[in-house]
Structure formats: C-alpha cells, structure tokens
Design a protein around this motif. Structure first.
Motif, PDB file in Angstrom:
ATOM      1  N   ILE A 105       0.836  -1.203   0.000  1.00  0.00           N
ATOM      2  CA  ILE A 105       0.000   0.000   0.000  1.00  0.00           C
ATOM      3  C   ILE A 105       0.869   1.251   0.000  1.00  0.00           C
ATOM      4  N   GLN A 106       1.876   1.266   0.867  1.00  0.00           N
ATOM      5  CA  GLN A 106       2.745   2.441   0.935  1.00  0.00           C
ATOM      6  C   GLN A 106       3.586   2.580  -0.324  1.00  0.00           C
ATOM      7  N   SER A 107       4.089   1.467  -0.840  1.00  0.00           N
ATOM      8  CA  SER A 107       4.930   1.511  -2.031  1.00  0.00           C
ATOM      9  C   SER A 107       4.174   2.028  -3.240  1.00  0.00           C
ATOM     10  N   ALA A 108       2.879   1.683  -3.344  1.00  0.00           N
ATOM     11  CA  ALA A 108       2.079   2.120  -4.485  1.00  0.00           C
ATOM     12  C   ALA A 108       1.590   3.551  -4.347  1.00  0.00           C
TER      13      ALA A 108
ATOM     14  N   ALA B  56       4.414   7.445  -8.187  1.00  0.00           N
ATOM     15  CA  ALA B  56       5.839   7.131  -8.026  1.00  0.00           C
ATOM     16  C   ALA B  56       6.228   7.391  -6.582  1.00  0.00           C
ATOM     17  N   GLY B  57       7.219   6.649  -6.112  1.00  0.00           N
ATOM     18  CA  GLY B  57       7.649   6.823  -4.731  1.00  0.00           C
ATOM     19  C   GLY B  57       9.101   6.471  -4.538  1.00  0.00           C
ATOM     20  N   GLY B  58       9.644   6.914  -3.443  1.00  0.00           N
ATOM     21  CA  GLY B  58      11.022   6.594  -3.083  1.00  0.00           C
ATOM     22  C   GLY B  58      11.196   6.684  -1.584  1.00  0.00           C
ATOM     23  N   ARG B  59      12.219   6.000  -1.075  1.00  0.00           N
ATOM     24  CA  ARG B  59      12.490   6.068   0.357  1.00  0.00           C
ATOM     25  C   ARG B  59      13.982   5.966   0.604  1.00  0.00           C
ATOM     26  N   TYR B  60      14.363   6.525   1.739  1.00  0.00           N
ATOM     27  CA  TYR B  60      15.761   6.433   2.172  1.00  0.00           C
ATOM     28  C   TYR B  60      15.760   6.162   3.660  1.00  0.00           C
TER      29      TYR B  60
ATOM     30  N   ILE C  71       7.213   2.598  -8.996  1.00  0.00           N
ATOM     31  CA  ILE C  71       6.242   3.279  -9.848  1.00  0.00           C
ATOM     32  C   ILE C  71       5.061   2.338 -10.036  1.00  0.00           C
ATOM     33  N   PHE C  72       3.870   2.899  -9.972  1.00  0.00           N
ATOM     34  CA  PHE C  72       2.650   2.100 -10.050  1.00  0.00           C
ATOM     35  C   PHE C  72       1.688   2.792 -10.987  1.00  0.00           C
ATOM     36  N   GLY C  73       1.124   2.059 -11.930  1.00  0.00           N
ATOM     37  CA  GLY C  73       0.204   2.627 -12.901  1.00  0.00           C
ATOM     38  C   GLY C  73      -1.149   1.971 -12.858  1.00  0.00           C
TER      39      GLY C  73
END
Length: 913
Positions: free
Chosen positions: A47-50, A852-856, A827-829
């Motif tokens: 859920i968070q990644s999308a 789109a998402g990213g994390r560090y 990235i989720f479409g």
C-alpha cells in the motif's frame, strides 16, 4: 522496498513448509495462500509503495473493482450519504460486496445510498492500522452468509508489533488545495500472559474546491455553448409571456457578489443576473478531520485457553459543499424559488400573482458567498462515530480441535447537518405577506421586483437559513461459535480438514431525521424520508477439505441462514465446492462453484414514504402522440411536454431474497521460483436482484405500452410484466396529465457478468544493482447484462448505448519497484478502459494514471519516504457531450491532479524497519 503488487500467488516450484493460516474464503487453516478460488492480497508495505493514501484509493486500484461508485463530487451521493465512500466489486453494486474487519461484519453506514440501499463505508477504516487486505471475488455465502455475492473484502488489522512506531505524513497538491496531515502511532506490549497492540491515527485534511481547478472553475469550461452561460443568481420570469424581466439597474446592485463576477446575462427566456464562477462553489474533495483508535489484546490462561479482544473506535468530522447544475435551483441548499405546497396545479406551486405588476411571476434566487457569510457556513457537516468490539475465548481440545466463542458488536452513529432554506421565512423575506388566492388558485403577493435583485445582508440570510440535523445509527450484534480441525481423519492422500460454525445476530438501523425534513413546506429543496427496522438472523455452517489424491484436493461448504423481520422468515441453504489439482509442483489448476443469497437491504424493506417533486418530468406518451416518429431523446430535450409531478417512493416488505450462482476456473503457474502467472475465468449470475425503479424509465415504458411500440419501432406487448407494472405506477389525472409516479424497490429477473482476471509477478535479485519486482493485474469483462422482468430482453450494460451507468470492459494496473540497501523506489500505474460518454453514443478514451515513490533509510530505525500521485498531472479526459458540471464523469475521474506526500517513520526499539 516492497513491490507495489496487488496480488500474491504461489511462490514458485520449491516446496516450502509453511505455517497454517486462515485465508479469506474458508474457516479451515491451511498452509497455501492459493485455494480453489483466487484471492488477492494487498499488504501494508505494498500500500505504501504504491502511493495509496486512503482505503478508497487502495480499493479503486483493484482490477476487480469495476463498479461505477459515486465520487466525492457526486451531488446525489454527497447529499444522501455525505462523507461515505463505497466499493463495488464486479460492478454488481456496493451492497453486493461484503466488507469485513478481522473477519467480522461491521455496521452499515446508517444512511442509505441515494436514499435506497444500505452499504458499508470504507472511508473511515484507518489505513495506518492495516496489516493486509484480502479480496475474494465471487460468491462466498456458504462461508460468510448474506451479502457476499460479488465477493468479500477482509481488512486484517495489525495484531502484533515490536517497539513503538511513529509515522507522520504531510500531503499537498501541485495545483493547490487539499493539504493534509496524518499522524499514526502504534505500540505493543507483553506482560507475562497478557499481550496486545494499540494504535492511534489522527487525520486533518483540508477541502479542495472547484474554484481551485481550471478545468471546472467556471461555466466557460463546459463543452456545450448553452451551458457556458453564467449560472443564475437572480431571475424574474413573466409567466404569461414566458420571458424574463431585467432588473431596473441591469444587475448593478449585485455586481459585487460572487467575488465580483455577477453580471447581466441572457438565456433563451431573456435577461437575468448570473455568474460564470458560481457553478464551482463546491468541494472536489471533502474536508476530513478525525481520530481512529485500535487495540488487539490477548490473555493466555493456559496453553489451550486464552481470552481475546479487538476494539476499534473512530470519530471523524467530514465537511463538504454540493451544488446544482446549470440554472436549476430546484434542489439547492443555497437557492430559493417561490413555492406554495397548498397549490395543486402543476405550475401553481411555483408561480404567484404579483398584484403590483398585474403579472403571474416566477422568482428564482441563488445565494452567494458574500450573503451567506462564507461558503464554510453552508457546508454539509457529518460527524461519524464508529465502534466495534469483538471479545471471546479461544483454545483447543483433544490436541486437534481449535474452537472460538465470540461476541461482536459494531455500531455507526452519525450527526448529519444539512444546510437548508426555511421556505415560509424565505417567501416572506422576498414577497411579504400572502394576500390570499385568486380565482385560478394562484397565491397573491404584492412585492417590489427590485427586492429580488437586492443583495442580502448576512443577518437577513441567517433569518431564512437552517441546519437540518439527522441522527442516524446502525448496529450489528453477533454471537458465534466456531471449531476447526485440520486433521479430522486421515485418507490415503492425506488429512481431511473440517470447520463448523453456528451464529446468531441482530441488525438494526434508525434514520432519526429532522422531523421538519419530512414535511412538504418546512424547507425549500429536496425532501428526505424516514426509515427504521431491525431483524434477527441465525445460521449454521460446515466445511470440508478433502485430499482425493496426492495431487487433487476438494473443498465443500454448506450453510443455512434464516432471517426474521415483520411477519417474514426467509431462509436459504447455500453451498460451494472447489477443486485444486497440481499435476506438477509448479502448476495449480483450480475451479470453484458456489451458490449465494442475499436478504434484502434494511432500507429496501423498511423505508417510509419519501416524496420527490420533479419540476421537469417528461410525458413521453403525450410527446410521441402529438409528434409521431420522434425519439424519446427528442421529447426529453424539447421540454414542451414537461410537467411537475409529485412522486412517491416507499419500501417493499414483500421483497424476496436474492440468489446467485458463481463459477471460476483457472490456473496458477510458477515455472521458476521468481515468477508466477495466474489466469482465472469467472461468471456470476444474480437472480431476483433488488433494484429501485427508475422514474424516467417508468414514464418511457408507460408510453411504449400505451402506444404498443418503442421509439425505435420495436413492438411492445401491453400485457407484458413490464407494461402491467408501468401502467399501474404512472398516475394520470382526468385530463391525461401525469401527476405522480409511484416507485419502489423490486426484485428484477437477473444480472450476469463474466470475464477473465490475469495476474503476474516477477522478482529479480542482483548482486550489484539491487532487487527488482514487477507486477501486473488485468481484468477483461466478457459480458455484463441485466433483465428487469422475466420475458424482457436483456440489456447490455457494457454497450455504449446503455444509459444507466458507465462500466469499463477492461481495468488493470502495473507496478515496478527497486530496493537496494537503504534506498528504494517504485512506480505504479492504474489503467481504466474506455467508458461511454455522457450522451451514450461514443466512447471516452482509456486512461493511465501513475504514482511514483522513493524512500531512504537514514538508519535502521528512521526512514523518510516521498510519493507522488498522478505523476504526470493528468486531468479527466475531454468529453464533448458532458455539458453538465463538472464536465466529466465523477464516477471514474477527478481533477485533483498531481499530489505529493512526504512521510517520516521513526521506530523506537524492536527490530529494524
């Protein structure tokens, strides 16, 4: 970072020893996630990644969620069920999808959808508390009972955690508006035999206004020239001449209203005061503030006996503002138009005799932000209070039998404040005292026409404004006892599993409306009906999983349910059967068949009389009699055969239960450990389906039946069930004019849908570039038809000419994620196939929307994440026929545009993130 996958299937060819778990669709614990019917699983990490920021966002992304649900901009839905959001698996209606939390039923939203059917509000389920979502499509009545015809959505909340996790998320939109803050805190504890998890989620989301989006901030955005005219602010019509009378100052006194956009305009009836901007004074997204708390606890008395409890508490305040389309003020909470309920003539209730001008006149008025003291003073405010408690004992005996005795209580209370205009006070403010009636029955007044075109002070508006308060509530109570045994006895191919359950429950609802809202003359605008009722329910169910061969398993389930309400006691036995064949380790071939049933919605049964005054009701019979050869569309658009009707809706205690049959067949193939492919065919058929009759269709059917032919030339049998019903419901007076349409929920013959679901995943692990995950889900609907009565022709709900709703034939999504050490990206479409345009004569093109998402990971206990929704800032597709505001289909599209979210996750203690 976890892949934004929206399904999990068998994980490859290598045998693994898995712990047994209970998967949605069965009460028998099993080692494999896959079963005879496909299950979609969405985890919290996915859920968070999308990039999903709410539960409705998650559910809209599902390829199986193919129904046309009402968005936050939908005026009808926002007025009847303000702040609530629904899900519609397979396009069979929100009330045919069973929503569970931790496997338990929850109370319905206490107001009926569109004033008709009951449904579950998924908008207030706390996203931050979800561990995973399990989705089973197809009939599951044999396991869960009524409602599970289109499928089951089971929200599994977190049961354990190590340490304390604090999540803060900030969100905003690149075009402005809709700023949000969300704070989630979860922590767990273990003190000897007592353990638990508690969590709190706080949300503060500001509204997004129509004035903040260029595609819908004025009437000039309409694709139709006639709809680009300024929206009515004030209009005075000379009824005898059918033309408007311009104000003496050409709207100069009103020029400062609507932020200085009010001008003298002209439509087909002549001059009036209007504003291009006023159409956009409404919310695209609701304001939402609130808190949710959740706790899951267990106390272990011994190794084979424990007490458990799950508790959910929610308090949300949702505020929104709706409006009307075009220049119609007939249903507006920010408008007034004279009406006199004592009149009986079709138009007499809207028209009065002005003794000062010696004219029959019709006065219409919209109130502006400056007059009402700011738009927020006219927002619909719904305070939602939810509670769900499940508690009981569980354990095992004889080394193999697991058991659970549980009590579940859930309730949903709301305080709904609907802004209204007090009819009598408004009549007096604009017209003065009534002086009686003339010989033709028209009310007599002697007002100064300039009064209509004079701005109101906020005090004057306050004297005619009101907040109509409803206090609806719904409750569910359920007692259950379940047992299961994964090895009831042993056959040559393995152990036979068994599960059994007995349940007793009680369901109730009360609308508790403002008493004045039930009267015809207290408020101006739409009326709201009452409804209340309760019913008892008991059931008994059993399941078996039988290993027929070492490679072939069979599943059987049966259940009997009985309801009791009024003098009715409907009952039904349902069953399901499934097969799982593994000819080789990497291939599962599966099939399932099940029957289902659904007791009628509470409000379908118990609704009291609800009255609808329709100002422009087309008389198709008179039109096609006077002008032979014209189409129904011509009659509707022409307007010459429109009249005012006083229609009546009521519940129907004689409704029968709905029944269904569901079939699926497919395979899951994992040729290598990192790839799997699932393809499943499904078919669902519902019979005796309950739907509310469409008044427009009743008037068309009545004309067809009287004339013996449709507008396209097809012959019609006046003795057909459709004709018998329509002729009895469309009421005409002695002059042949329609005075009323009586409509209600009825059991229609059937609705059927079939299609194919495809799901694929591929995982790639590299030593230097990191780990990649790819996913894809696709649904192709082969057919979706409905038939109103036996003997009627079937209607193709996927055809471009079907006017009742817009359903896509195809829907899907694609996801890619990458993970390497402290870094991750995804990235989720979402793909939506073409849907019919407003005129139902052409297609609106298919669309893609990407997140789109990213994390560090700053360290192993502190993470910063960024997600961007609608990455390419796509607006709704253009539809040259969608002339009504907001000029696109709000069931599928919105104009939020690109939005971004920054999240900080901090874990105190426990293992690494």
């Amino acid at each position: 970072m976890s892949a934004p996958v929206l399904a999990q299937t068998a994980s490859g060819g290598q045998p693994q020893q898995l712990d047994t778990v209970q998967v949605t669709g069965s009460r028998i614990p099993r080692a494999q996630v896959e079963g005879p019917a496909p299950i979609t699983v969405v985890t919290a990490e996915q859920i968070q990644s999308a990039g999903f920021t709410s539960v409705p966002d998650v559910l809209r992304s599902l390829s199986q969620n193919g129904g046309s649900t009402q968005g936050q901009q939908n005026t009808t839905g926002a007025q009847s069920t303000p702040g609530a959001q629904a899900v519609d698996l397979r396009g069979l209606g929100p009330n045919h999808t069973l929503v569970l939390v931790n496997g338990r039923r929850i109370a319905d939203f206490p107001l009926p959808l569109n004033g008709r059917s009951n449904f579950t509000d998924v908008g207030n389920i706390p996203l931050g508390m979800i561990d995973r979502v399990e989705v089973l499509t197809g009939s599951a009545s044999a396991v869960y009972g009524s409602d599970a015809m289109a499928g089951v959505i089971n929200f599994i909340l977190k049961k354990s955690t190590d340490g304390t996790t604090i999540d803060y998320r900030y969100g905003d939109t690149s075009r402005g508006g809709g700023e949000s803050h969300k704070l989630t805190l979860t922590t767990g504890f273990e003190r000897g035999s007592f353990s638990g998890i508690v969590g709190v989620e706080l949300l503060n989301k500001r509204p997004l206004w129509g004035t903040e989006r260029g595609v819908q901030d004025s009437t000039l955005d309409s694709p139709a020239a006639e709809r680009r005219l300024p929206r009515l602010t004030a209009q005075l019509m000379n009824w005898d001449d059918d033309e408007n009378i311009a104000p003496s100052d050409n709207c100069a006194a009103m020029s400062g209203l609507n932020e200085g956009t009010t001008v003298l305009a002209e439509n087909d009836y002549g001059p009036y005061c209007g504003s291009e901007r006023a159409i956009a004074y409404r919310t695209i997204e609701n304001e939402r503030k609130g808190a949710n708390a959740y706790g899951s606890f267990e106390y272990r008395f011994s190794d084979n006996l424990s007490w458990f409890a799950d508790v959910q508490l929610g308090h949300q305040k949702v505020r929104l503002l709706t409006g009307t389309n075009g220049n119609d003020v007939a249903s507006d909470h920010m408008g007034w138009e004279f009406h006199d309920p004592a009149s009986t003539n079709n138009y007499r209730n809207k028209v009065f005799y002005n003794a000062g001008t010696d004219r029959l006149e019709l006065w219409s008025r919209q109130f502006t932000p400056e007059e009402v003291g700011g738009l927020k003073n006219r927002m619909n405010t719904t305070t939602q209070k939810t509670m769900a408690i499940t508690t009981g004992l569980k354990g095992y005996f004889a080394d193999a039998w697991n058991w659970e005795a549980a009590y579940n209580h859930s309730e949903y209370k709301a305080e709904v404040q609907m802004p209204r205009i007090k009819a009598e006070a408004a009549n007096r403010l604009f017209l003065g005292e009534r002086l009686g009636y003339d010989d033709d029955g028209y009310a007599i007044y002697n007002p100064d026409p300039d009064r209509l075109f004079t701005p109101l002070t906020t005090a004057e508006f306050a004297s005619i404004a009101a907040m109509s308060t409803f206090r609806p509530k719904a409750k569910n109570d359920n007692l259950s006892f379940t047992v299961d045994n994964s090895a009831l006895f042993t056959m040559p191919a393995g152990d036979v599993g068994f599960a059994g359950a007995v349940e007793y429950g009680k369901q109730s609802y009360r609308i508790n409306p403002d008493p004045l809202a039930l009267t015809e003359d207290a408020y101006y605008g739409p009326r709201y009906g009452d409804g209340s009722g309760d019913r008892d329910h008991w059931s008994a169910a059993g399941e078996l999983r039988v290993p027929l061969l070492s490679t072939l398993d069979a599943s059987l389930a049966g259940r009997y349910d009985r309801y009791s309400y009024g003098n009715k006691d409907p009952g039904k036995f349902t069953y399901s059967a499934g097969l799982e064949w593994r000819p080789i380790d990497t291939l599962l071939i599966r099939s399932s068949y099940g029957t289902g049933f659904r007791a009628p919605d509470m409000h379908y049964l118990f609704a009291g009389n609800d009255y609808y005054r329709t100002r422009f009701a087309t008389d198709y019979y008179q039109c096609r009699t006077a002008e032979p050869g014209v189409t129904d569309g011509y009659c509707y658009d022409d307007g010459s055969y429109d009249g005012s009707t006083f229609d009546v809706y009521s519940g129907n205690m004689e409704l029968d239960v709905e029944t269904s049959k569901s079939f699926s067949a497919g395979f899951v193939w994992s040729p290598v450990a990192n790839f799997d492919l699932a393809v499943d065919y499904y078919k669902i058929r519902i019979e005796n389906q309950v739907q509310t009759q469409d008044r427009e269709k009743l008037r068309i059917d009545e004309a067809n039946c009287r004339l013996g032919v449709t507008d396209s030339g097809a012959s019609v049998d006046i003795n057909s069930p459709t004709c018998v019903d329509a002729l009895a419901r469309v009421i005409r007076d002695t002059d042949g004019n329609i005075t009323s349409v009586h409509f209600s929920p009825i059991n229609i013959a059937n609705e059927e849908t079939s299609g194919i679901d495809v799901t694929a995943h591929y995982r790639l692990q590299t030593a230097s570039a990191g780990n990649f995950s790819f996913s894809g889900n696709y649904n192709w609907t082969h057919r979706h038809t409905r038939q109103q009565f036996p003997g009627d022709p079937s209607e193709d709900m996927l055809d471009v000419s079907f006017s009742a709703t817009t359903l896509p034939r195809t829907k899907g999504n694609l996801g890619v994620s990458w993970d390497k050490g402290a870094w991750g990206a995804s990235i989720f479409g979402n793909y939506l196939g073409r849907v019919a345009n407003y005129d139902n004569d052409a297609w609106t093109d298919s669309t893609w929307r990407f997140n789109a998402g990213g994390r560090y990971d700053i360290n192993d206990h502190l993470r910063v994440s960024v997600s961007i929704n609608n990455l390419f800032d796509k607006m709704p597709p253009k539809d040259a026929t969608w002339s009504n505001y907001p000029y696109y289909d709000t069931s599928w599209f919105d104009s939020i545009g690109r939005s971004y979210f920054v999240q900080l996750t901090w874990k105190l203690g426990g293992s690494a993130l």
